[in-house]
Scaffold this motif. Sequence first.
Motif, mmCIF file in Angstrom:
data_model
loop_
_atom_site.group_PDB
_atom_site.id
_atom_site.type_symbol
_atom_site.label_atom_id
_atom_site.label_comp_id
_atom_site.label_asym_id
_atom_site.label_seq_id
_atom_site.Cartn_x
_atom_site.Cartn_y
_atom_site.Cartn_z
ATOM 1 N N ASP A 272 28.997 -66.604 -46.804
ATOM 2 C CA ASP A 272 28.214 -67.845 -46.870
ATOM 3 C C ASP A 272 26.723 -67.552 -46.756
ATOM 4 N N TYR A 273 26.377 -66.632 -45.859
ATOM 5 C CA TYR A 273 24.978 -66.267 -45.665
ATOM 6 C C TYR A 273 24.401 -65.681 -46.962
ATOM 7 N N LEU A 274 25.171 -64.802 -47.590
ATOM 8 C CA LEU A 274 24.724 -64.204 -48.849
ATOM 9 C C LEU A 274 24.434 -65.267 -49.897
ATOM 10 N N VAL A 275 25.362 -66.204 -50.053
ATOM 11 C CA VAL A 275 25.196 -67.254 -51.060
ATOM 12 C C VAL A 275 23.990 -68.129 -50.727
ATOM 13 N N GLN A 276 23.880 -68.543 -49.449
ATOM 14 C CA GLN A 276 22.766 -69.404 -49.028
ATOM 15 C C GLN A 276 21.421 -68.756 -49.326
ATOM 16 N N GLN A 277 21.291 -67.497 -48.937
ATOM 17 C CA GLN A 277 20.008 -66.812 -49.093
ATOM 18 C C GLN A 277 19.707 -66.486 -50.553
ATOM 19 N N THR A 278 20.758 -66.279 -51.347
ATOM 20 C CA THR A 278 20.557 -65.937 -52.754
ATOM 21 C C THR A 278 20.132 -67.156 -53.574
ATOM 22 N N ILE A 279 20.827 -68.274 -53.384
ATOM 23 C CA ILE A 279 20.515 -69.453 -54.203
ATOM 24 C C ILE A 279 19.175 -70.076 -53.814
ATOM 25 N N LYS A 280 18.691 -69.794 -52.593
ATOM 26 C CA LYS A 280 17.377 -70.291 -52.180
ATOM 27 C C LYS A 280 16.265 -69.777 -53.099
ATOM 28 N N ASN A 281 16.502 -68.614 -53.692
ATOM 29 C CA ASN A 281 15.477 -67.977 -54.516
ATOM 30 C C ASN A 281 15.530 -68.399 -55.982
ATOM 31 N N HIS A 282 16.421 -69.351 -56.305
ATOM 32 C CA HIS A 282 16.572 -69.763 -57.698
ATOM 33 C C HIS A 282 16.594 -71.294 -57.801
ATOM 34 N N PRO A 283 16.247 -71.845 -58.965
ATOM 35 C CA PRO A 283 16.278 -73.308 -59.149
ATOM 36 C C PRO A 283 17.694 -73.854 -58.980
ATOM 37 N N ASP A 284 17.788 -75.098 -58.550
ATOM 38 C CA ASP A 284 19.086 -75.747 -58.365
ATOM 39 C C ASP A 284 19.593 -76.266 -59.715
#
Length: 320
Positions: A272-284
């Motif tokens: 979950d941490y990986l996904v949270q931190q990764t998607i923060k760096n990209h547009p929704d």
Amino acid sequence: PLEKNTRNSRILNADEEMGFQCLRETASFYMEKIKGEEGKYASKYLQQRRVSVKMCERFQIGFSPDKWDETFKNLKQKKIPQSVIARTGLIKNSEKSLRFYDTFRGRLMFPIKDIRGRCIGFGARSLKSEDKPKYLNSPETAYYRKSRILYGLYEGLEKIRKNNRIIFVEGYLDVIRLHENGFNETVAPCGTALTLEHLKIVVRYAKTAILLFDGDSAGKNAALRHAHLMLPHPIDSYIINLPDGEDPDTFILKNGKKGLEYLLDQKIPAIDYLVQQTIKNHPDTIQGRMQGLEELLPTLHQIKDRKRQQITLVTIGERM
């Protein structure tokens, strides 16, 4: 040939044991020094950091004399050969004078032990601002391989097996503070980031690993890096980021045992941490999520078990 090999083996074992004796004698020497006049400054530092006498004794914290070769001289008086002392990493050779001098001088000393409780090296903290680096570890030797050693593992092994988990922190004093408050399953890598060798140790003794990192940006970056490292391995891994500006030592001093227990209950699965931190760096957007998935694919490809890999991919898809 069998008799010859056996004799050589005995010689090698005797030589190895002499090295362990050298390290053991040095740990005792440092412990004596911290109790004397030379070690008053180090003792005062430990008092300021609120490290109890009980913990100092349990982890055998000591002080290396602030002199060029006092440790070396002490070991020679114990009839330990110079070649053995050099092999343990306790002395260095000066290129200019070709004389040997102590590796550690004027530092707070943390003996590092193997799983059998034998001293195999040292972590050393500077006590003066001008002494760099702040932390200095024994060099790699036949006894000390930092990628395979965890500080606090020997002291915490019983609790690790009982609770079936390991808590990772970054510093020696963090380990000691958590042990003092009952979290004996706490360990730290010795002057290095976590490695695959460390994870093999985890799998041997526990099914769960919790990574407890400082609240600054460096701690958050380390958490993300280690989450990538942990994901491919068959272990339940979790991440906890402390509040900004806190490390485990200061946090538990301010918030106590219950405060840390609360944080442990809030732990985030590494995936979950990986996904949270990764998607923060990209547009929704769909494109943004695809880019995030591309970033995670190299880590996914490291999962050897096909079923585990497929389940992880599905889980990531659900989180994104």
